[in-house]
Scaffold this active site. Sequence first.
Site, PDB file in Angstrom:
ATOM      1  N   HIS A   1      12.541  -3.311   1.924  1.00  0.00           N
ATOM      2  CA  HIS A   1      12.045  -1.996   2.333  1.00  0.00           C
ATOM      3  C   HIS A   1      12.996  -0.930   1.817  1.00  0.00           C
ATOM      4  O   HIS A   1      14.218  -1.114   1.853  1.00  0.00           O
ATOM      5  CB  HIS A   1      11.967  -1.882   3.857  1.00  0.00           C
TER       6      HIS A   1
ATOM      7  N   ALA B   1       3.117  -0.813   4.776  1.00  0.00           N
ATOM      8  CA  ALA B   1       2.543  -0.735   6.131  1.00  0.00           C
ATOM      9  C   ALA B   1       2.026  -2.087   6.627  1.00  0.00           C
ATOM     10  O   ALA B   1       2.016  -2.347   7.838  1.00  0.00           O
ATOM     11  CB  ALA B   1       1.420   0.301   6.147  1.00  0.00           C
TER      12      ALA B   1
ATOM     13  N   ASN C   1       7.579  -5.911  -1.004  1.00  0.00           N
ATOM     14  CA  ASN C   1       7.619  -4.822  -0.024  1.00  0.00           C
ATOM     15  C   ASN C   1       6.196  -4.684   0.499  1.00  0.00           C
ATOM     16  O   ASN C   1       5.348  -4.068  -0.141  1.00  0.00           O
ATOM     17  CB  ASN C   1       8.083  -3.510  -0.668  1.00  0.00           C
TER      18      ASN C   1
ATOM     19  N   PRO D   1       0.787  -1.225   0.000  1.00  0.00           N
ATOM     20  CA  PRO D   1       0.000   0.000   0.000  1.00  0.00           C
ATOM     21  C   PRO D   1       0.828   1.290   0.000  1.00  0.00           C
ATOM     22  O   PRO D   1       1.877   1.361   0.638  1.00  0.00           O
ATOM     23  CB  PRO D   1      -0.813  -0.103   1.300  1.00  0.00           C
ATOM     24  N   ASN D   2       0.322   2.244  -0.739  1.00  0.00           N
ATOM     25  CA  ASN D   2       0.867   3.607  -0.851  1.00  0.00           C
ATOM     26  C   ASN D   2       2.163   3.709  -1.655  1.00  0.00           C
ATOM     27  O   ASN D   2       2.663   4.808  -1.889  1.00  0.00           O
ATOM     28  CB  ASN D   2       1.081   4.245   0.540  1.00  0.00           C
TER      29      ASN D   2
ATOM     30  N   ARG E   1       4.927  11.176  -2.358  1.00  0.00           N
ATOM     31  CA  ARG E   1       4.633  10.994  -0.941  1.00  0.00           C
ATOM     32  C   ARG E   1       5.891  11.143  -0.078  1.00  0.00           C
ATOM     33  O   ARG E   1       6.931  10.566  -0.401  1.00  0.00           O
ATOM     34  CB  ARG E   1       4.099   9.555  -0.826  1.00  0.00           C
TER      35      ARG E   1
ATOM     36  N   ARG F   1      13.466   3.730  12.361  1.00  0.00           N
ATOM     37  CA  ARG F   1      12.312   4.629  12.333  1.00  0.00           C
ATOM     38  C   ARG F   1      11.447   4.444  13.594  1.00  0.00           C
ATOM     39  O   ARG F   1      11.933   3.950  14.598  1.00  0.00           O
ATOM     40  CB  ARG F   1      11.537   4.389  11.035  1.00  0.00           C
TER      41      ARG F   1
END
Length: 146
Positions: A100, A77, A74, A10-11, A18, A107
């Site tokens: 990733h 989330a 990957n 996602p994303n 982004r 993080r």
Amino acid sequence: MPKILVIHGPNLGLLGVREKAIYGETTLEEINGALTERAKKLKVELEIMQSNHEGEIVDAIGDTKGRFDVILINPAAYTHTSVAIRDAISGAGVPAIEVHLTNIYAREEFRHTSLVAPVAVGQISGFGKLSYILGLEAAVSLTKKK
Ligand code: DQA
């Protein structure tokens, strides 16, 4: 020719737009272009998909048996939340490599846990676009082990 399924979670379709300070300017199209080019050199066939939907990713993984030799994923989330994707990988019987762009361990704390890592052959994290290229190299090495 060995076949590898690349799954972007996602994303990741928004890469380059982004959170550039975190993910950089490289677009998903550029990553896919680099993967396709390297795959040609390594003489493997790639199928590439991106999905924002957990169930769609689960279905794609469940469909790999007998069709693909390795999964390069990957999970984005979903890495940190999806028991369903983890179970799909462990049930598929097709080796998976987790990648990733960022170093998830450097993080926020919630990113330090990957539910996928224990069922993956290995994980590459923190090298941006290169994570995918290194992941592809690792995937190809797995196809040669067989
Ligand atoms: C990511 C890391 C995840 O924590 C995040 O949710 C992503 C991208 C990465 O490639 O660095 O969407 O998987």
